[in-house]
Design a protein around this motif. Structure first.
Motif, PDB file in Angstrom:
ATOM      1  N   LYS A 119     -13.186  29.890  61.938  1.00 29.92           N
ATOM      2  CA  LYS A 119     -14.446  29.239  61.552  1.00 29.92           C
ATOM      3  C   LYS A 119     -15.605  30.240  61.584  1.00 29.92           C
ATOM      4  O   LYS A 119     -15.560  31.240  62.290  1.00 29.92           O
ATOM      5  N   ILE A 120     -16.623  29.940  60.791  1.00 29.76           N
ATOM      6  CA  ILE A 120     -17.843  30.745  60.810  1.00 29.76           C
ATOM      7  C   ILE A 120     -18.630  30.342  62.057  1.00 29.76           C
ATOM      8  O   ILE A 120     -18.978  29.170  62.228  1.00 29.76           O
ATOM      9  N   LYS A 121     -18.873  31.310  62.920  1.00 27.44           N
ATOM     10  CA  LYS A 121     -19.558  31.008  64.195  1.00 27.44           C
ATOM     11  C   LYS A 121     -21.066  31.111  64.012  1.00 27.44           C
ATOM     12  O   LYS A 121     -21.586  32.172  63.672  1.00 27.44           O
ATOM     13  N   VAL A 122     -21.758  29.991  64.242  1.00 34.96           N
ATOM     14  CA  VAL A 122     -23.207  29.986  64.041  1.00 34.96           C
ATOM     15  C   VAL A 122     -23.921  29.527  65.308  1.00 34.96           C
ATOM     16  O   VAL A 122     -23.345  28.854  66.162  1.00 34.96           O
ATOM     17  N   ALA A 123     -25.182  29.927  65.416  1.00 35.41           N
ATOM     18  CA  ALA A 123     -26.038  29.436  66.497  1.00 35.41           C
ATOM     19  C   ALA A 123     -27.407  29.127  65.906  1.00 35.41           C
ATOM     20  O   ALA A 123     -27.712  29.534  64.782  1.00 35.41           O
ATOM     21  N   VAL A 124     -28.197  28.381  66.664  1.00 41.81           N
ATOM     22  CA  VAL A 124     -29.512  27.946  66.204  1.00 41.81           C
ATOM     23  C   VAL A 124     -30.555  28.446  67.194  1.00 41.81           C
ATOM     24  O   VAL A 124     -30.369  28.303  68.409  1.00 41.81           O
ATOM     25  N   LEU A 125     -31.623  29.014  66.687  1.00 43.01           N
ATOM     26  CA  LEU A 125     -32.779  29.317  67.538  1.00 43.01           C
ATOM     27  C   LEU A 125     -33.919  28.387  67.138  1.00 43.01           C
ATOM     28  O   LEU A 125     -34.391  28.415  65.993  1.00 43.01           O
ATOM     29  N   GLY A 126     -34.335  27.558  68.081  1.00 47.44           N
ATOM     30  CA  GLY A 126     -35.412  26.595  67.802  1.00 47.44           C
ATOM     31  C   GLY A 126     -34.852  25.184  67.771  1.00 47.44           C
ATOM     32  O   GLY A 126     -33.919  24.912  67.015  1.00 47.44           O
ATOM     33  N   LEU A 128     -32.556  30.644  62.103  1.00 45.90           N
ATOM     34  CA  LEU A 128     -33.886  30.744  62.710  1.00 45.90           C
ATOM     35  C   LEU A 128     -34.682  29.498  62.346  1.00 45.90           C
ATOM     36  O   LEU A 128     -35.114  29.332  61.205  1.00 45.90           O
ATOM     37  N   CYS A 129     -34.824  28.589  63.296  1.00 47.11           N
ATOM     38  CA  CYS A 129     -35.484  27.300  63.053  1.00 47.11           C
ATOM     39  C   CYS A 129     -36.789  27.198  63.824  1.00 47.11           C
ATOM     40  O   CYS A 129     -37.164  26.126  64.285  1.00 47.11           O
ATOM     41  N   VAL A 130     -37.471  28.318  63.950  1.00 47.27           N
ATOM     42  CA  VAL A 130     -38.774  28.314  64.620  1.00 47.27           C
ATOM     43  C   VAL A 130     -39.877  28.237  63.561  1.00 47.27           C
ATOM     44  O   VAL A 130     -39.608  28.374  62.370  1.00 47.27           O
ATOM     45  N   GLY A 131     -41.097  28.005  63.976  1.00 44.16           N
ATOM     46  CA  GLY A 131     -42.221  27.811  63.050  1.00 44.16           C
ATOM     47  C   GLY A 131     -42.405  28.982  62.095  1.00 44.16           C
ATOM     48  O   GLY A 131     -42.338  30.143  62.488  1.00 44.16           O
ATOM     49  N   SER A 132     -42.656  28.622  60.833  1.00 42.59           N
ATOM     50  CA  SER A 132     -42.711  29.618  59.767  1.00 42.59           C
ATOM     51  C   SER A 132     -43.904  30.566  59.899  1.00 42.59           C
ATOM     52  O   SER A 132     -43.812  31.751  59.576  1.00 42.59           O
ATOM     53  N   ALA A 133     -45.027  30.047  60.397  1.00 43.73           N
ATOM     54  CA  ALA A 133     -46.281  30.798  60.321  1.00 43.73           C
ATOM     55  C   ALA A 133     -46.265  32.067  61.171  1.00 43.73           C
ATOM     56  O   ALA A 133     -46.491  33.159  60.657  1.00 43.73           O
ATOM     57  N   THR A 134     -45.979  31.942  62.447  1.00 45.34           N
ATOM     58  CA  THR A 134     -46.052  33.143  63.297  1.00 45.34           C
ATOM     59  C   THR A 134     -44.748  33.414  64.035  1.00 45.34           C
ATOM     60  O   THR A 134     -44.359  34.562  64.220  1.00 45.34           O
ATOM     61  N   ASP A 135     -44.047  32.352  64.456  1.00 44.24           N
ATOM     62  CA  ASP A 135     -42.850  32.552  65.267  1.00 44.24           C
ATOM     63  C   ASP A 135     -41.713  33.185  64.466  1.00 44.24           C
ATOM     64  O   ASP A 135     -40.972  34.028  64.975  1.00 44.24           O
ATOM     65  N   LEU A 136     -41.573  32.779  63.192  1.00 47.17           N
ATOM     66  CA  LEU A 136     -40.433  33.252  62.412  1.00 47.17           C
ATOM     67  C   LEU A 136     -40.472  34.767  62.172  1.00 47.17           C
ATOM     68  O   LEU A 136     -39.464  35.448  62.409  1.00 47.17           O
ATOM     69  N   PRO A 137     -41.604  35.316  61.709  1.00 48.19           N
ATOM     70  CA  PRO A 137     -41.645  36.770  61.546  1.00 48.19           C
ATOM     71  C   PRO A 137     -41.268  37.503  62.846  1.00 48.19           C
ATOM     72  O   PRO A 137     -40.503  38.465  62.818  1.00 48.19           O
ATOM     73  N   LYS A 138     -41.779  37.026  63.969  1.00 51.30           N
ATOM     74  CA  LYS A 138     -41.430  37.631  65.256  1.00 51.30           C
ATOM     75  C   LYS A 138     -39.926  37.537  65.523  1.00 51.30           C
ATOM     76  O   LYS A 138     -39.303  38.501  65.966  1.00 51.30           O
ATOM     77  N   ALA A 139     -39.366  36.362  65.245  1.00 51.96           N
ATOM     78  CA  ALA A 139     -37.936  36.154  65.515  1.00 51.96           C
ATOM     79  C   ALA A 139     -37.071  37.062  64.635  1.00 51.96           C
ATOM     80  O   ALA A 139     -36.088  37.636  65.100  1.00 51.96           O
ATOM     81  N   ILE A 140     -37.452  37.205  63.359  1.00 53.87           N
ATOM     82  CA  ILE A 140     -36.668  38.088  62.487  1.00 53.87           C
ATOM     83  C   ILE A 140     -36.783  39.527  62.972  1.00 53.87           C
ATOM     84  O   ILE A 140     -35.811  40.272  63.015  1.00 53.87           O
ATOM     85  N   ASN A 141     -37.982  39.903  63.362  1.00 51.86           N
ATOM     86  CA  ASN A 141     -38.215  41.257  63.846  1.00 51.86           C
ATOM     87  C   ASN A 141     -37.326  41.585  65.025  1.00 51.86           C
ATOM     88  O   ASN A 141     -36.844  42.711  65.161  1.00 51.86           O
ATOM     89  N   ARG A 142     -37.116  40.611  65.856  1.00 57.64           N
ATOM     90  CA  ARG A 142     -36.289  40.866  67.030  1.00 57.64           C
ATOM     91  C   ARG A 142     -34.806  40.630  66.756  1.00 57.64           C
ATOM     92  O   ARG A 142     -33.964  41.475  67.010  1.00 57.64           O
ATOM     93  N   TRP A 143     -34.472  39.454  66.228  1.00 64.80           N
ATOM     94  CA  TRP A 143     -33.060  39.066  66.148  1.00 64.80           C
ATOM     95  C   TRP A 143     -32.386  39.500  64.853  1.00 64.80           C
ATOM     96  O   TRP A 143     -31.163  39.578  64.782  1.00 64.80           O
ATOM     97  N   GLY A 144     -33.181  39.781  63.839  1.00 64.07           N
ATOM     98  CA  GLY A 144     -32.610  40.263  62.574  1.00 64.07           C
ATOM     99  C   GLY A 144     -31.980  41.640  62.707  1.00 64.07           C
ATOM    100  O   GLY A 144     -31.212  42.062  61.843  1.00 64.07           O
ATOM    101  N   LYS A 145     -32.298  42.326  63.768  1.00 66.33           N
ATOM    102  CA  LYS A 145     -31.662  43.630  64.017  1.00 66.33           C
ATOM    103  C   LYS A 145     -30.281  43.463  64.614  1.00 66.33           C
ATOM    104  O   LYS A 145     -29.462  44.379  64.574  1.00 66.33           O
TER     105      LYS A 145
END
Lengths: 303, 303
Positions: free
Chosen positions: A2-9, A53-70
């Motif tokens: 199975k494709i293993k997924v997780a949710v943030l937010g 990434l299910c956190v708020g689009s305005a400020t939280d999401l860019p931060k989350a991608i910056n950290r977890w997208g790596k």
């Protein structure tokens, strides 16, 4: 496997993924991370195929991608149209440097509606594709009101104007103003004693969101707001007409906006996983992804 | 540098490409080849980016791909659903062996409707996407009648049944019979003295096309047929509903079926050319092609 997924937010969208994943039997929800447990994602490196990434689009999401997208392949529903170009180039750099597959701006708009706009204008050139939203609550606009000092809670309904829809369906290729296409009806709860007139004026002047729009502001109690205005339904329409050739129309009528957005993200997670396995690293939007990647295997029967 | 295209076949579809290409300013129509001049295509090797195959789907198209798919990248609107699997593997072999990019089965069904069926069922799983055609003339069904001995000319209208559409829109996940979803109304011109009853019986028994369907046969004169029943308009609908999450709908209302199909083929020719430049050789359907390839360059504004 199975494709293993997780949710943030764990807001409406994260809950939507938790609910809808049962309809995606090829996926396994490993864990949901909240703001409090976010740090623990560090322990899941190499243990997840896709992170939502299910956190708020305005400020939280860019931060989350910056950290977890790596560290993870991610799928999100970033919806800040105004900042899209800068967002894409930021994410591109992260994804390419760290050899990750990041699918951004999925959902229905941006997302399915974006697909329709490009598809419609490509097969019916010379005509313009028009988009109408509503009747339904716009999260972004509601939040913009809540950000005003003195506002306790608020909800904003976007309502397409009948006249504009009729003109578009007739095939008029008109440059509509914001005022002509939609009405914005706001229900606002304020602190006792706060100057309502002042707040109404402030709402109507919020740039990008309300300035230049047809806005109606209603002040109500929190009790009334909670009782009548916390629905999750939403509607929308993309329409194009070339008078010589024909018209095309795409319509959504959603009972639950977050559950639908979650479903779209789940489908794109399949694409994300497959593309990463094919070493397609980088940032991708709905424009870059063949529809066939959204299903386990596209069936010739559906052609 | 413009994309250099040519057309093989000068029926309604070939004429549609000739008309619509003006809306695709990045393309140049080098020449139209008819049955009589087909041989001269040999002189255009390495002088065309894409060849549109606009010959009849049933027998001429497989022959044309067999011959010209070895020498040119091609785009067609093959629509024989029943034979799709065999067709795809035949074309795959040709395209891969000769390093060509072949896009097959474009148009609106197969084509845009296929995209919607797969997209809808991927983002609203558990629900089934239903397709309704009409009211409009089906070329395939009309031809099937014309193939009967004694028939001089014929036209068949496909008409969706209201009751089925209503049930589907209500969210019923029902297995409909052919009889329940569409009515097929035929206008037939026969030779003087031919047994009408016999011909009506034969029509109703044509396998795949009419057997098991709700068929009405009307005998009329050639003059009446030419006057009233040579319209090119067509309609269609793809609909899905998941009662908990929502519904999605895609609707086409075409003034000219062949001109729209031609436009779709023109958009896919862009993808064909770009994919060949990227050395993506092989056979591709609408499931395999990102929407962004249908335009010169997808704009972030449309997201």
């Amino acid at each position: 496997m199975k494709i293993k997924v997780a949710v943030l937010g764990y807001g409406n969208l994260g809950k939507g993924i938790e609910k809808e994943i049962i309809n995606f039997p090829d996926m396994e929800l490993v864990r949901i991370f909240t703001r409090e447990t976010e740090e623990e994602l560090e322990n899941y490196i190499n243990k997840l195929d896709v992170l939502f990434l299910c956190v708020g689009s305005a400020t939280d999401l860019p931060k989350a991608i910056n950290r977890w997208g790596k560290l993870f392949n991610t799928v999100d529903s970033y919806d800040n149209h105004k900042n899209m170009e800068a967002h894409l180039s930021m994410v591109k750099k992260i994804a390419e440097t760290h050899k990750k597959t990041i699918i951004t701006a999925t959902g229905w708009d941006p997302g399915l509606f974006s697909i329709m706009r490009v598809l419609f204008e490509s097969v019916l050139p010379k005509a313009k594709a028009y988009t109408f939203w509503g009747k339904g609550i716009s999260q972004g606009h509601s939040q913009a009101i809540r950000n005003i000092e003195g506002v306790v809670d608020a909800v904003q309904y976007t309502i397409p104007k009948r006249q504009a829809v009729v003109e578009v369906k007739r095939g008029l290729q008109k440059q509509f103003s914001k005022f002509e296409t939609h009405k914005r009806v706001c229900y606002v709860v304020v602190d006792v004693g706060d100057p309502k007139e002042q707040i109404e004026k402030e709402i109507k002047q919020i740039p990008n969101y309300f300035e230049g729009s047809d806005v109606e502001v209603n002040f109500i109690t929190q009790k009334e707001l909670d009782k009548k205005h916390k629905k999750l339904s939403q509607k929308g329409l993309v329409f194009i007409k070339n008078k010589n050739v024909g018209s095309a129309e795409f319509k959504l009528d959603l009972k639950s906006n977050p559950r639908f957005t979650a479903s779209v993200m789940l489908a794109y997670a399949r694409a994300c996983h497959k593309m990463h396995e094919q070493k397609q690293f980088g940032v991708y939007t709905v424009f870059d992804i063949p529809i066939g990647l959204l299903v386990k295997k596209p069936s010739v029967d559906k052609l």
